[in-house]
Design a protein around this motif. Structure first.
Motif, PDB file in Angstrom:
ATOM      1  N   THR B  20       0.772  -1.168  -0.085  1.00 21.13           N
ATOM      2  CA  THR B  20       0.043   0.037  -0.062  1.00 21.13           C
ATOM      3  C   THR B  20       0.978   1.304  -0.157  1.00 21.13           C
ATOM      4  O   THR B  20       2.031   1.091   0.773  1.00 21.13           O
ATOM      5  CB  THR B  20      -0.730   0.072   1.317  1.00 21.13           C
ATOM      6  N   ILE B  21       0.440   2.008  -0.747  1.00 25.76           N
ATOM      7  CA  ILE B  21       1.368   3.471  -0.765  1.00 25.76           C
ATOM      8  C   ILE B  21       0.092   4.484  -0.594  1.00 25.76           C
ATOM      9  O   ILE B  21      -1.258   4.530  -0.873  1.00 25.76           O
ATOM     10  CB  ILE B  21       1.669   3.731  -2.321  1.00 25.76           C
ATOM     11  N   ASN B  22       0.557   5.599   0.106  1.00 23.23           N
ATOM     12  CA  ASN B  22      -0.614   6.699   0.789  1.00 23.23           C
ATOM     13  C   ASN B  22      -0.054   7.946   0.235  1.00 23.23           C
ATOM     14  O   ASN B  22       1.042   8.393   0.117  1.00 23.23           O
ATOM     15  CB  ASN B  22      -0.473   6.474   2.213  1.00 23.23           C
ATOM     16  N   CYS B  23      -1.017   8.849   0.237  1.00 21.74           N
ATOM     17  CA  CYS B  23      -0.752  10.269  -0.286  1.00 21.74           C
ATOM     18  C   CYS B  23      -1.938  10.954   0.623  1.00 21.74           C
ATOM     19  O   CYS B  23      -3.273  10.557   0.716  1.00 21.74           O
ATOM     20  CB  CYS B  23      -1.421  10.350  -1.824  1.00 21.74           C
ATOM     21  N   THR B  24      -1.325  12.038   1.438  1.00 21.95           N
ATOM     22  CA  THR B  24      -2.036  12.608   2.480  1.00 21.95           C
ATOM     23  C   THR B  24      -1.986  14.095   1.954  1.00 21.95           C
ATOM     24  O   THR B  24      -0.889  14.645   1.657  1.00 21.95           O
ATOM     25  CB  THR B  24      -1.407  12.358   3.586  1.00 21.95           C
ATOM     26  N   SER B  25      -2.936  14.674   2.062  1.00 19.45           N
ATOM     27  CA  SER B  25      -3.154  16.284   1.612  1.00 19.45           C
ATOM     28  C   SER B  25      -3.404  17.084   3.046  1.00 19.45           C
ATOM     29  O   SER B  25      -4.164  16.589   3.622  1.00 19.45           O
ATOM     30  CB  SER B  25      -4.122  16.348   0.529  1.00 19.45           C
ATOM     31  N   SER B  26      -2.529  18.195   3.125  1.00 27.69           N
ATOM     32  CA  SER B  26      -3.036  18.872   3.941  1.00 27.69           C
ATOM     33  C   SER B  26      -4.274  19.833   3.995  1.00 27.69           C
ATOM     34  O   SER B  26      -4.819  20.417   4.819  1.00 27.69           O
ATOM     35  CB  SER B  26      -1.807  20.344   4.141  1.00 27.69           C
ATOM     36  N   LYS B  27      -4.877  19.802   2.605  1.00 26.03           N
ATOM     37  CA  LYS B  27      -6.033  20.602   2.400  1.00 26.03           C
ATOM     38  C   LYS B  27      -7.128  19.489   1.695  1.00 26.03           C
ATOM     39  O   LYS B  27      -6.814  18.463   1.285  1.00 26.03           O
ATOM     40  CB  LYS B  27      -5.889  21.706   1.537  1.00 26.03           C
ATOM     41  N   THR B  28      -8.494  19.949   1.801  1.00 27.25           N
ATOM     42  CA  THR B  28      -9.378  19.026   1.073  1.00 27.25           C
ATOM     43  C   THR B  28      -9.105  18.767  -0.469  1.00 27.25           C
ATOM     44  O   THR B  28      -8.824  19.926  -0.906  1.00 27.25           O
ATOM     45  CB  THR B  28     -10.944  19.612   1.603  1.00 27.25           C
ATOM     46  N   LEU B  29      -9.212  17.638  -0.802  1.00 24.16           N
ATOM     47  CA  LEU B  29      -9.190  17.480  -2.082  1.00 24.16           C
ATOM     48  C   LEU B  29     -10.285  17.645  -3.162  1.00 24.16           C
ATOM     49  O   LEU B  29     -11.402  17.226  -2.872  1.00 24.16           O
ATOM     50  CB  LEU B  29      -8.584  16.031  -2.438  1.00 24.16           C
ATOM     51  N   TYR B  30     -10.226  18.256  -4.073  1.00 22.94           N
ATOM     52  CA  TYR B  30     -11.170  18.426  -5.293  1.00 22.94           C
ATOM     53  C   TYR B  30     -11.216  16.748  -5.972  1.00 22.94           C
ATOM     54  O   TYR B  30     -12.096  16.470  -6.460  1.00 22.94           O
ATOM     55  CB  TYR B  30     -11.081  19.479  -5.858  1.00 22.94           C
ATOM     56  N   GLN B  50     -12.725  11.150  -7.193  1.00 25.84           N
ATOM     57  CA  GLN B  50     -13.170  12.615  -6.784  1.00 25.84           C
ATOM     58  C   GLN B  50     -14.328  12.638  -5.563  1.00 25.84           C
ATOM     59  O   GLN B  50     -14.306  13.655  -5.042  1.00 25.84           O
ATOM     60  CB  GLN B  50     -13.824  13.108  -8.217  1.00 25.84           C
ATOM     61  N   LYS B  51     -15.042  11.730  -5.495  1.00 21.97           N
ATOM     62  CA  LYS B  51     -16.068  11.472  -4.444  1.00 21.97           C
ATOM     63  C   LYS B  51     -15.325  10.931  -3.178  1.00 21.97           C
ATOM     64  O   LYS B  51     -14.716   9.874  -3.226  1.00 21.97           O
ATOM     65  CB  LYS B  51     -17.070  10.808  -4.912  1.00 21.97           C
ATOM     66  N   GLY B  52     -15.758  11.311  -2.020  1.00 18.03           N
ATOM     67  CA  GLY B  52     -15.459  10.627  -0.608  1.00 18.03           C
ATOM     68  C   GLY B  52     -15.811   9.426  -0.691  1.00 18.03           C
ATOM     69  O   GLY B  52     -16.970   9.017  -0.916  1.00 18.03           O
ATOM     70  N   GLY B  53     -14.982   8.543  -0.170  1.00 18.70           N
ATOM     71  CA  GLY B  53     -15.098   7.185  -0.135  1.00 18.70           C
ATOM     72  C   GLY B  53     -15.198   6.335  -1.127  1.00 18.70           C
ATOM     73  O   GLY B  53     -15.214   5.097  -1.135  1.00 18.70           O
ATOM     74  N   GLU B  54     -14.847   6.965  -2.472  1.00 16.83           N
ATOM     75  CA  GLU B  54     -14.870   6.345  -3.697  1.00 16.83           C
ATOM     76  C   GLU B  54     -13.506   5.485  -3.719  1.00 16.83           C
ATOM     77  O   GLU B  54     -12.744   5.372  -3.181  1.00 16.83           O
ATOM     78  CB  GLU B  54     -14.278   7.387  -4.808  1.00 16.83           C
ATOM     79  N   GLU B  55     -13.973   4.213  -4.602  1.00 15.27           N
ATOM     80  CA  GLU B  55     -12.837   3.379  -4.659  1.00 15.27           C
ATOM     81  C   GLU B  55     -12.878   2.761  -6.024  1.00 15.27           C
ATOM     82  O   GLU B  55     -13.892   2.436  -6.436  1.00 15.27           O
ATOM     83  CB  GLU B  55     -13.076   1.871  -3.624  1.00 15.27           C
ATOM     84  N   LYS B  56     -11.826   2.651  -6.626  1.00 15.35           N
ATOM     85  CA  LYS B  56     -11.554   2.161  -8.036  1.00 15.35           C
ATOM     86  C   LYS B  56     -10.658   1.165  -8.249  1.00 15.35           C
ATOM     87  O   LYS B  56      -9.478   1.113  -7.453  1.00 15.35           O
ATOM     88  CB  LYS B  56     -11.374   3.175  -8.956  1.00 15.35           C
ATOM     89  N   SER B  57     -10.997   0.075  -9.098  1.00 14.20           N
ATOM     90  CA  SER B  57      -9.616  -0.900  -9.339  1.00 14.20           C
ATOM     91  C   SER B  57      -9.566  -1.174 -10.802  1.00 14.20           C
ATOM     92  O   SER B  57     -10.530  -0.927 -11.642  1.00 14.20           O
ATOM     93  CB  SER B  57     -10.392  -2.280  -8.794  1.00 14.20           C
ATOM     94  N   HIS B  58      -8.306  -1.384 -11.074  1.00 17.21           N
ATOM     95  CA  HIS B  58      -7.863  -1.923 -12.441  1.00 17.21           C
ATOM     96  C   HIS B  58      -6.903  -3.002 -12.461  1.00 17.21           C
ATOM     97  O   HIS B  58      -5.955  -2.807 -11.944  1.00 17.21           O
ATOM     98  CB  HIS B  58      -7.510  -0.569 -13.146  1.00 17.21           C
ATOM     99  N   LYS B  64      -8.227   4.312  -3.182  1.00 10.75           N
ATOM    100  CA  LYS B  64      -9.322   4.741  -2.461  1.00 10.75           C
ATOM    101  C   LYS B  64      -9.369   6.120  -2.207  1.00 10.75           C
ATOM    102  O   LYS B  64      -8.073   6.530  -1.923  1.00 10.75           O
ATOM    103  CB  LYS B  64      -9.410   3.913  -1.079  1.00 10.75           C
ATOM    104  N   LEU B  65     -10.159   6.889  -1.826  1.00  5.45           N
ATOM    105  CA  LEU B  65     -10.112   8.410  -1.126  1.00  5.45           C
ATOM    106  C   LEU B  65     -10.973   8.259  -0.098  1.00  5.45           C
ATOM    107  O   LEU B  65     -12.258   7.670  -0.241  1.00  5.45           O
ATOM    108  CB  LEU B  65     -10.917   9.220  -2.468  1.00  5.45           C
ATOM    109  N   ASP B  66     -10.454   8.794   0.891  1.00  9.16           N
ATOM    110  CA  ASP B  66     -11.150   8.716   2.086  1.00  9.16           C
ATOM    111  C   ASP B  66     -12.470   9.693   2.319  1.00  9.16           C
ATOM    112  O   ASP B  66     -12.487  10.595   1.421  1.00  9.16           O
ATOM    113  CB  ASP B  66     -10.348   8.696   3.485  1.00  9.16           C
ATOM    114  N   GLU B  67     -13.186   9.559   3.090  1.00  9.26           N
ATOM    115  CA  GLU B  67     -14.665  10.046   3.174  1.00  9.26           C
ATOM    116  C   GLU B  67     -14.164  11.783   3.388  1.00  9.26           C
ATOM    117  O   GLU B  67     -15.032  12.433   2.710  1.00  9.26           O
ATOM    118  CB  GLU B  67     -15.366   9.620   4.490  1.00  9.26           C
TER     119      GLU B  67
END
Lengths: 113, 113
Positions: B20-30, B50-58, B64-67
């Protein structure tokens, strides 16, 4: 066929010379960008271009840089008088509306000697 | 302080292992983009969230994007040597006409056979 084509793939230039990097999107997109990545470092935003004019530019994008879309197809980045520190990979990108479809070209590696 | 932080900076795994690789923003993501890059080459689009809680697979990659829309994770199941490369997250921090991407420093993934 790639959606964004960049030419040349690699350019070597003498310090102080002008270079023009080219980008050709396939479709008639409106939103274009140039980004730069110095080898081993982050990809950095240079400039955004919308409706044939600059919409935002970064601190990196000083008077030595210019962009234009002269014929409605090619999107160019010009560096007037190259410096050693301009050596980097330059990426053109296009996006669709609302932040979707951000696609990057394969890049031009610029080496200033 | 960094607007976008990726962790870990580098990762070495044995083929077949999950990671798992993580990416953390100091501001809310669009919005949040994931790209893969081979050293010195172009950016290959993986996924956009783009949406909170969204998960995509390929294939074997899930993002995943957190809530709260401030953190994203990229998970690779049963890693293969072909997964090796640099994984970049690129954040859209606001909407509007510019939609410039801010990138993390990248995570270098090595997969040992």
């Amino acid at each position: 066929e790639p959606e964004v084509t960049q030419t040349p793939s690699h350019q070597v230039t003498q310090m102080g010379q002008e270079v023009i990097l080219r980008c050709v999107p396939i479709s008639n997109h409106l939103y274009f960008y140039w980004y730069r990545q110095i080898l081993g470092q982050k990809v950095e935003f240079l400039v955004s271009f919308y409706n044939n004019e600059i919409s935002e530019k970064s601190e990196i994008f000083d008077d030595q840089f210019s962009v234009e879309r002269p014929d409605g197809s090619n999107f160019t980045l010009k560096i007037r008088s190259t410096k050693l520190e301009d050596s980097a990979m330059y990426f053109c990108a296009r996006r669709l509306r609302n932040g979707y479809g951000y696609t990057f070209g394969s890049g031009t590696r610029l080496t200033v000697v | 302080s960094q607007e976008l932080e990726q962790s870990p900076q580098s990762l070495i795994v044995q083929e077949g292992k999950n990671l798992t690789i993580n990416c953390t923003s100091s501001k809310t993501l669009y919005g949040l983009y994931w790209y893969k890059q081979k050293y010195g080459e172009g950016l290959i689009f993986l996924m956009m969230l783009q949406k909170g809680g969204e998960e995509k697979s390929h294939e074997k990659i899930t993002a995943k994007l957190d809530e709260k829309k401030q953190q994203s994770s990229l998970h690779i199941t049963a890693s293969q040597p072909s997964h090796a490369g640099i994984y970049l997250c690129g954040a859209l921090h606001s909407g509007g006409s510019n939609y410039k991407l801010t990138f993390g420093k990248g995570t270098l993934l090595t997969v040992n056979p």
